[in-house]
Design an enzyme around this catalytic site. Structure first.
Site, PDB file in Angstrom:
ATOM      1  N   HIS A 110       0.856  -1.205   0.000  1.00 18.53           N
ATOM      2  CA  HIS A 110       0.000   0.000   0.000  1.00 18.53           C
ATOM      3  C   HIS A 110       0.885   1.246   0.000  1.00 18.53           C
ATOM      4  O   HIS A 110       1.800   1.348   0.823  1.00 18.53           O
ATOM      5  CB  HIS A 110      -0.897   0.019   1.236  1.00 18.53           C
ATOM      6  CG  HIS A 110      -1.880   1.154   1.224  1.00 18.53           C
ATOM      7  ND1 HIS A 110      -3.017   1.128   0.443  1.00 18.53           N
ATOM      8  CD2 HIS A 110      -1.893   2.336   1.864  1.00 18.53           C
ATOM      9  CE1 HIS A 110      -3.692   2.255   0.618  1.00 18.53           C
ATOM     10  NE2 HIS A 110      -3.026   3.001   1.478  1.00 18.53           N
TER      11      HIS A 110
ATOM     12  N   ALA B 101      31.120  31.604  -8.012  1.00 25.01           N
ATOM     13  CA  ALA B 101      31.454  32.567  -6.968  1.00 25.01           C
ATOM     14  C   ALA B 101      30.409  33.678  -6.946  1.00 25.01           C
ATOM     15  O   ALA B 101      29.901  34.091  -7.988  1.00 25.01           O
ATOM     16  CB  ALA B 101      32.843  33.154  -7.222  1.00 25.01           C
TER      17      ALA B 101
ATOM     18  N   CYS C 239      45.759  30.608  -9.212  1.00 24.46           N
ATOM     19  CA  CYS C 239      46.021  29.666  -8.126  1.00 24.46           C
ATOM     20  C   CYS C 239      47.447  29.140  -8.134  1.00 24.46           C
ATOM     21  O   CYS C 239      48.005  28.830  -7.081  1.00 24.46           O
ATOM     22  CB  CYS C 239      45.025  28.517  -8.165  1.00 24.46           C
ATOM     23  SG  CYS C 239      44.891  27.722  -9.778  1.00 24.46           S
TER      24      CYS C 239
ATOM     25  N   ASP D  13      -7.504  -1.576   4.370  1.00 20.38           N
ATOM     26  CA  ASP D  13      -6.076  -1.366   4.656  1.00 20.38           C
ATOM     27  C   ASP D  13      -5.827  -1.269   6.165  1.00 20.38           C
ATOM     28  O   ASP D  13      -5.039  -0.435   6.610  1.00 20.38           O
ATOM     29  CB  ASP D  13      -5.563  -0.102   3.949  1.00 20.38           C
ATOM     30  CG  ASP D  13      -5.931  -0.074   2.492  1.00 20.38           C
ATOM     31  OD1 ASP D  13      -6.038  -1.152   1.895  1.00 20.38           O
ATOM     32  OD2 ASP D  13      -6.120   1.032   1.945  1.00 20.38           O
TER      33      ASP D  13
END
Length: 923
Positions: A128, A620, A728, A164
């Site tokens: 279910h 950024a 870098c 159910d």
């Protein structure tokens, strides 16, 4: 009575181990879900003694029946199990004859009598789709969404005579995403995990370990079945309640409203963040105020003044249109087909004929759905057409938009030609007349193939560093936007065409993207220049040029990713084989810095995409514009929705959420070492996601007296001042042999005096502005510290007296090893020079390596033996010999120590976005 069964039981063969704790099962149900449960139970060694499903419809068997009949499993197709409330004796007798020990009911739409439910030794279990006792009844998924539940899930329970209400055996939960529909929730979780849970439940019963947990009545609900007749939207509610109602009915049965006197069904709802775009007003029956037909869709308002956006509308005759086309829905213009396209159309006609076998002939006016097609037929049609025409981006929604054969062919041809892409992508641009062109810059978040405002409507200014002026306002993404983007990337990876695409076709798309970037390279370079301060000529060659090269390089890798076979020796005689597969990781997050906004995007995302992943990228905060332009080009290249998502905004908010998000499996970051450490910690604590980090540097450059002085001066300056020092791998400290030190400094200063500092769009400019004011201020402070510590300022050290963030190229000498500027990265145009004694090779090596960073390094000497000796001992990820800054897309790039780990570029970069699976087979 209509029912059939195989006359002979197929002999069931399995290993002796599989006979332990296995059951004889009756499968009672239908649909693809039932078929998968059936197939997986058989794989686990359980014996399916009978399949009970529904009669054929329009001459076509249910998928469960198809699979079972193929296997030779007895199949029974009862139209009903009882008449006037009483079981049909012949049906009960046929059922009992199979001798099942357990009834498994994975998807059962029929009412099964209790003498069938209770007949087997172990009774019956049912699947279910709700977290019982919530939403008992047949429309559980709908009501989960309609009520705005934060959690969804499913229950496997023991069948009883209630609605159910039987005891619970097993439950699973998942989070409900903000824009989930019945389909997305089912496909993402309820279907795949439900199948696994049914199989697990059967095994628990076989092992005698299955619980029976009585359902509580506390919190129990039972809502009625949702049908078209009771699916009309109540517009006199807050916007979120309207949104929940629409998505709770999408795609079945469809939420309706009344527009201009006719019933219209609404699909594709999402809450609208920020203000609505301009549009034409449209009266909706019962609405608190007129809606708006905008280029993004239909905007509806709730009683609380908040708004939601609806993407698609379906009329009473079955025709579906984009909501944005409401006022032009009557317009149509057919395209003339070429001879090749006509041949393709006939092949597609045959596909339709194969699916609609009950239709005598496929005419241009034949309607797919009115001819009896169901949702599984839509999937089959899409997949068969894609198989015939590799690379076409066809979605199930396209079939709903073009239901007749003629309309389908028109839509198909437009997609084939790429004519629909421009229409599908709606972009609000910020425009600027600059550099002898008009640049068009998207400024909204890019989520699931659409540009849209941030959920909270917030924006911020992005600044031109040349003069401090505002370029435009950009969306400021929220945590909610991150969650939506990740959900889109996850769906695109697991359920979209990207994951299923032939790798070569994926490569073709990336090549097309590179071509589009090249076509727009002047515009991209101009945007990069005004947003980051890069000199235009450098932006054109490096920022943009290398980005294009990167995508072409990795596009070529797409169909060359593979594992290997490995001989193993685990048995005699050796009848074992191990082979490995390279598989994509899943949803990846990428966080990039501001010094090379487009190039850093390309370095990471090209490898990520080539490997087959989807991504959420945060540019950024100060340089978002080329990333958003890239998003536009990716959509035009045909990259499927959700594969690429771009979120401008705060690193502290967006970046942190990406690090913490449980659905992200890999994060690639380029930035500072302190932030990299925080990201690594968050990734570990969240879900141990894979991480690659390219962090800070203090790269040493050693210049020996036997160098080529002209080259050493030229490349030494480039090592520091390239891209304004915002690099870098910039040489953070130069070690110059004592005997040539003064000459080297004199020649550098002489060249610096010739350097033109100014407008980056001026083709004669050598040196543009620093990226943003806070960084400019940091560089000035760096110079002040150097002076206080006793270093000699030979040149520069001040801000240029003009508008904008311009820094004079700077030279410091007499720098001692203990000084701040000898140890810390400036990330700016500041040359830091130290002497070393003539001939002291080992001494200068020790000083060069005396840093926690290890990104790059360099050496200048004519002595090849010395060059090799030094390069072998420099502790850095890259060593340049008699050159500097010479990176290439085929060469791996990444650092050691606190400069991070993992590689960008080259074959090594692919490994960062792949996982290796080993498969061992005994034969």
């Amino acid at each position: 009575m209509l029912w059939t069964a195989s006359q002979v039981f197929r002999k069931f063969s399995t290993s002796s181990n599989n006979y332990q704790n296995k059951l004889k099962l009756a499968i009672i149900g239908q649909s693809l879900f039932g078929q998968e449960v059936y197939s997986n139970l058989r794989k686990q060694g359980h014996k399916v003694v009978g399949v009970f499903t529904v009669p054929d419809k329009d001459g076509k068997a249910d998928p469960l029946a198809v699979a079972a009949e193929k296997d030779g499993t007895p199949v029974f197709k009862f139209p009903r199990w009882r008449v006037k409330g009483k079981p049909i004796p012949e049906v009960v007798e046929a059922y009992k004859a199979v001798g099942a020990e357990l009834n498994v009911m994975p998807f059962c739409s029929q009412f099964i009598p209790m003498n069938i439910i209770d007949n087997p030794q172990h009774g019956s279990i049912i699947y279910h789709p709700s977290i019982l006792p919530l939403h008992r009844g047949a429309s559980a998924i709908n009501w989960t969404l309609i009520h705005g539940d934060k959690k969804a899930g499913f229950t496997v329970f023991w069948a009883d005579d209630g609605l159910d209400t039987g005891p619970i055996l097993l439950q699973r939960e998942c989070a409900v995403e903000p824009n989930d529909t019945v389909d997305t929730l089912y496909n993402r979780f309820l279907f795949p995990d439900g199948i696994k849970a049914m199989v697990e439940s059967v095994q628990l019963i076989a092992d005698g370990k299955a619980p029976r947990i009585a359902q509580t009545e506390e919190g129990a609900t039972y809502e009625g079945i949702q049908k078209k007749s009771n699916a009309k939207v109540n517009m006199a509610q807050p916007a979120e309640a309207i949104h929940n109602w629409i998505r709770g009915h999408d795609k079945v049965p469809g939420a309706t409203t009344v527009i201009d006197g006719q019933t219209v069904t609404l699909y594709g709802s999402s809450m609208l963040g920020g203000s609505a775009p301009a549009g034409q007003p449209l009266e909706i029956e019962g609405a608190s105020q007129p809606s708006l037909v905008t280029k993004n869709g239909l905007v509806l308002y709730g009683t609380d003044g908040k708004a939601l956006l609806v993407k698609s509308l379906q009329f009473e005759d079955g025709k579906m249109i984009p909501a944005s086309k409401y006022f032009s829905s009557g317009e149509s213009s057919s395209v003339e087909l070429t001879d090749d396209e006509k041949k393709m159309a006939e092949e597609i006609r045959n596909i339709w004929k194969g699916i609609l076998s009950n239709v005598p002939a496929i005419e241009d006016t034949t309607d797919f759905f009115k001819s009896g097609a169901a949702s599984m037929d839509v999937v089959r049609l899409v997949e068969e057409v894609k198989q015939k025409c590799a690379g076409i981006q066809l979605q199930t929604e396209d079939v709903y938009m073009a239901t007749t054969f003629q309309d389908f062919i028109q839509m198909f041809v437009r997609k084939l030609r790429g004519e629909d892409l421009e229409e599908e992508l709606v972009v609000d641009y910020a425009t600027k007349d600059v550099n002898n062109m008009t640049v068009k810059m998207p400024y909204q978040c890019f989520i699931n193939g659409n540009f849209e405002d941030a959920e909270n409507g917030k924006v911020y200014d992005t600044i031109n560093p040349s003069d401090g002026s505002v370029i435009c306002k950009v969306a400021y993404a929220s945590v909610g936007d991150v969650d939506r983007a990740v959900a889109a990337a996850k769906e695109a990876f697991y359920d979209g065409p990207w994951g299923r695409m032939n790798p070569r076709d994926r490569g073709t798309m990336l090549f097309k993207l590179a071509d589009l970037m090249e076509e727009h390279q002047e515009e991209l370079a101009t945007i990069e220049s005004i947003d980051s301060g890069a000199v235009y000529t450098l932006a054109l060659k490096t920022h943009v040029g290398m980005s294009i090269q990167t995508f072409r390089y990795f596009a070529g890798w797409c169909d060359k990713i593979h594992g290997k076979t490995i001989p193993i020796n685990q048995a005699r005689p050796n009848r074992n084989l191990t082979f490995t597969k390279r598989e994509p990781i899943g949803v990846c997050a990428i966080i990039i810095p501001w010094n090379y906004p487009l190039m850093m995007l390309a370095w990471k995302s090209a490898a990520c995409l080539a490997a087959g992943n989807t991504l959420v990228l945060k540019p950024a905060q100060v340089t978002p514009l080329t990333a958003l332009k890239f998003a536009e080009l990716s959509a035009k290249a045909g990259i499927p929705k959700g594969v690429i998502n771009i979120l401008p905004g705060s690193g502290g908010m967006v970046g942190q959420r990406l690090s913490d998000h449980p659905d992200i499996r890999k994060l690639g970051f380029t930035g500072s070492t302190p932030i990299g450490k925080q990201i690594m910690k968050s990734c570990a604590l969240s879900n141990l996601k894979k991480v690659s980090l390219e962090l800070g540097g203090k790269s040493p450059l050693i210049i020996f007296s036997d160098c080529d002085m002209d080259k050493a001066v030229r490349m030494g300056m480039s090592s520091v001042y390239f891209n304004k020092g915002e690099n870098c791998i910039a040489a953070g400290r130069l070690f110059v042999e004592e005997s040539i030190h003064d000459e080297f400094i004199s020649r550098v200063v002489e060249e610096l005096k010739k350097m033109k500092v100014g407008d980056p769009l001026d083709r004669s400019t050598d040196h543009g502005p620093q990226n943003h004011k806070a960084h400019m201020d940091k560089l000035l402070e760096y110079c002040e510290v150097g002076l206080k510590e006793g270093a000699t300022l030979v040149y520069g050290g001040k801000q240029v007296d003009r508008p904008g963030f311009f820094m004079e190229p700077t030279v410091f000498t007499d720098v001692e090893d203990h000084m701040f500027i000898a140890k810390e990265e400036s990330f700016g145009p500041i040359m830091v020079v130290s002497k070393f004694k003539d001939g002291d090779v080992d001494g200068v090596l020790q000083r060069a390596n005396d840093t926690e960073y290890g990104l790059a390094s360099g050496v200048f000497t004519r002595d090849i033996n010395k060059a090799m000796y030094v390069s072998e001992r420099l502790d850095a990820g890259t060593v340049f010999v008699n050159t500097y800054n010479k990176t290439d897309v085929a060469s791996p790039f990444g650092g050691f120590k606190q400069s991070g780990f993992g590689k960008d570029l080259g074959e090594d970069a692919l490994l960062e976005y792949l996982k290796t699976k080993a498969i061992t087979v005994e034969y």
